[in-house]
Design an enzyme around this catalytic site. Structure first.
Site, PDB file in Angstrom:
ATOM      1  N   ASP A 311      12.526  16.266  16.584  1.00 15.86           N
ATOM      2  CA  ASP A 311      13.660  16.729  15.764  1.00 15.86           C
ATOM      3  C   ASP A 311      14.994  16.647  16.521  1.00 15.86           C
ATOM      4  O   ASP A 311      15.027  16.573  17.753  1.00 15.86           O
ATOM      5  CB  ASP A 311      13.441  18.196  15.367  1.00 15.86           C
ATOM      6  CG  ASP A 311      12.408  18.343  14.265  1.00 15.86           C
ATOM      7  OD1 ASP A 311      11.645  17.356  14.022  1.00 15.86           O
ATOM      8  OD2 ASP A 311      12.330  19.426  13.654  1.00 15.86           O
ATOM      9  N   HIS A 456      11.331  18.127  20.312  1.00 15.58           N
ATOM     10  CA  HIS A 456      12.747  17.753  20.135  1.00 15.58           C
ATOM     11  C   HIS A 456      13.099  16.650  21.104  1.00 15.58           C
ATOM     12  O   HIS A 456      12.894  16.806  22.306  1.00 15.58           O
ATOM     13  CB  HIS A 456      13.643  18.977  20.351  1.00 15.58           C
ATOM     14  CG  HIS A 456      13.394  20.052  19.331  1.00 15.58           C
ATOM     15  ND1 HIS A 456      12.383  20.989  19.475  1.00 15.58           N
ATOM     16  CD2 HIS A 456      14.000  20.332  18.145  1.00 15.58           C
ATOM     17  CE1 HIS A 456      12.392  21.796  18.413  1.00 15.58           C
ATOM     18  NE2 HIS A 456      13.379  21.405  17.588  1.00 15.58           N
TER      19      HIS A 456
HETATM   20 NI    NI Z   1      16.075  21.316  14.440  1.00 16.08          NI
END
Ligand code: NI
Length: 503
Positions: A311, A456
């Site tokens: 992400d 991430h």
């Molecule tokens: Ni996020």
């Protein structure tokens, strides 16, 4: 004549003995013979009726004497024309075959003697057991039997199927058994041709049935060179219980014990058939189960599939590192991109798409969508979708709300725009720990087949963690697929659209 009456009074055996010598004179017209130029021209002089102890059966004596042969026959005549015709046809045929085979230059007279034993089994079952004795010149005398199984009440000749339920297959196995018994008893081997001839023609063997069982009579002359007499094989009733017709009582009288034994045998057979069917069904079920397991084991979900998701990117530094590690493991992942990041690094976004990974929507500015109205949500989602499309040529349809925060408006927006809301089942907590070891530990502790792992691609520690993570998971049998692939696999296996945690 000897007459036996059993206790039941049902079986009467009459043995008719030919006494042709005594009556020869009455029938033989010697004078005529000498006047006749043809040797074989004969006189059927008589139809001498002789006493019969059987109601409805008359016995006639027929003799025929020439200077080359003598024929002496005792012929039973019933009230049934059908039966009489069959019997007479057979006699005529036998007689003619005998005459045709007489040697012209025979020194001694040939003789053909036909006698009959009449056995009454019941009101519906009499049998004529004919015996043919043939003597030709100096050759050895031969003897043959012919059985007529008769229902005089109905006026018909009975077939084996009136007694036993025999189809061709059963009949052949009965004959095989009889042949086997014959070979054992006579200590002979019946050659294949003879065996086939027996199977091929119902005229090559005779039979009758009584309370003891089935008797098969073979023509000894046809069986072996050395055999000139009929060969009778008795097959016990016990071996035939399952074949006995329901109305066997009509023809033969069985004892109560036999009737009980038949019932027991049939019951046992029914149980055996049922058991066999059960076994068969069980085997089929086991087979189906094995097949199902086999199929399941080759189904994608039962292989260990996992979707890694990244992400908040793309980022200039971490995303390319992630891409290169994924490539090393031939792994596919899903990147939930933020619109503003795509603005900064469209070429990285393009790189991700080109590497075959899935690109998904993570809103434009990473706002908490639950705090926005429908229009705000729409704007956050649609703008990012356009940006991703512009940068990569691919329009995303997977959508992950920032912080995993969503409400009815978010769901409606996704539904109205054909997007799927994708959350996660494993949180690597990489944003919190910023530590490769901790990230790996977190994932390894919670991962399961079908997991969606949240990471991430903006933290270098996440890229640091990745090589070890991939190695461990791969060793553990996991395969890395995109979220869409994982959902397809789930759906293939009956799991519906996915909108959240399912672990
Ligand atoms: Ni996020």
């Amino acid at each position: 004549m000897i007459r036996h009456i059993t206790k039941l009074g049902l079986t009467i055996v009459v043995i008719v003995i030919l006494i042709v010598i005594g009556i020869g004179g009455l029938t033989h017209d010697a004078a005529h013979d000498t006047m006749n130029p043809s040797k074989h021209r004969s006189h059927l002089k008589l139809k001498e009726r002789i006493p019969s102890t059987h109601d409805g059966i008359d016995l006639f004596m027929k003799t025929e004497h020439t200077n080359t042969y003598t024929i002496d026959m005792i012929i039973p005549v019933t009230k049934s024309e059908i039966v009489n015709d069959e019997v007479e046809q057979w006699i005529e045929k036998e007689k003619q075959a005998f005459i045709d085979n007489i040697l012209e230059d025979a020194i001694d007279q040939a003789s053909f003697e036909l006698s009959v034993v009449i056995e009454q089994e019941s009101n519906h079952y009499d049998r004529f057991i004919f015996q043919v004795d043939i003597k030709k010149d100096k050759s050895e005398a031969t003897q043959q039997k012919k059985v007529f199984n008769i229902d005089l009440e109905e006026g018909k000749v009975l077939s084996l199927n009136d007694f036993l339920n025999v189809n061709d297959q059963v009949l052949h196995s009965l004959l095989d058994k009889a042949i086997e018994l014959l070979e054992q008893r006579e200590e002979i081997t019946i050659d294949e041709n003879t065996r086939q001839a027996i199977h091929a023609s119902k005229d090559s063997w005779e039979w009758f049935v009584n309370h003891k069982g089935l008797s098969v009579i073979f023509d000894g002359n046809a069986i072996a060179e050395s055999k000139h007499m009929p060969l009778r094989i008795d097959m016990p009733f016990q071996a035939l219980y399952l074949l006995v017709v329901d109305n066997i009582d009509t023809y033969i009288h069985l004892s109560d014990i036999q009737k009980t034994e038949i019932e027991v045998a049939i019951q046992k057979e029914e149980e055996r058939v049922l058991e066999a069917k059960r076994e068969q069904k069980k085997r089929e079920q086991e087979k189906a189960e094995a097949k199902r397991k086999q199929e399941e084991s080759t189904k994608p979900t039962h292989a260990k599939y996992v979707a890694l998701t990244f992400d908040d990117g793309p980022s200039a530094e971490v995303t390319p590192r992630v891409l290169s590690i994924l490539k090393e493991y031939n792994a596919k992942a899903t990147f939930f991109m933020i619109g503003t990041q795509v603005d900064y690094y469209p070429h990285v976004a393009k790189q991700v798409a080109d590497a075959g990974h899935e690109i998904a929507n993570h809103t434009e500015q990473h706002q908490d969508l639950s705090k926005l109205g429908p229009a705000g949500i729409r704007q956050q989602v649609s703008r990012t979708s356009d940006k991703i499309f512009n940068a990569t040529g691919v329009r995303p349809y997977l959508f992950r709300p920032p912080y995993g925060a969503y409400n009815k408006n978010v769901i409606n927006d996704a539904a109205n725009n054909g997007n799927s809301i994708i959350l996660w089942s494993v949180d690597s907590l990489d944003w919190q720990s910023r530590n490769a070891t901790a990230i790996n530990r977190e994932i390894e502790q919670t991962i399961a087949p079908g997991s969606i792992v949240l990471m991430h691609d903006i933290h270098s520690t996440t890229a640091d963690a990745l090589p070890q993570l991939m190695k461990t998971l791969q060793q553990d049998g996991y395969q890395f697929v995109t979220v869409s692939q994982l959902l397809d696999i789930q759906e293939l296996n009956g799991v519906g659209p996915f909108y959240g945690h399912y672990k």
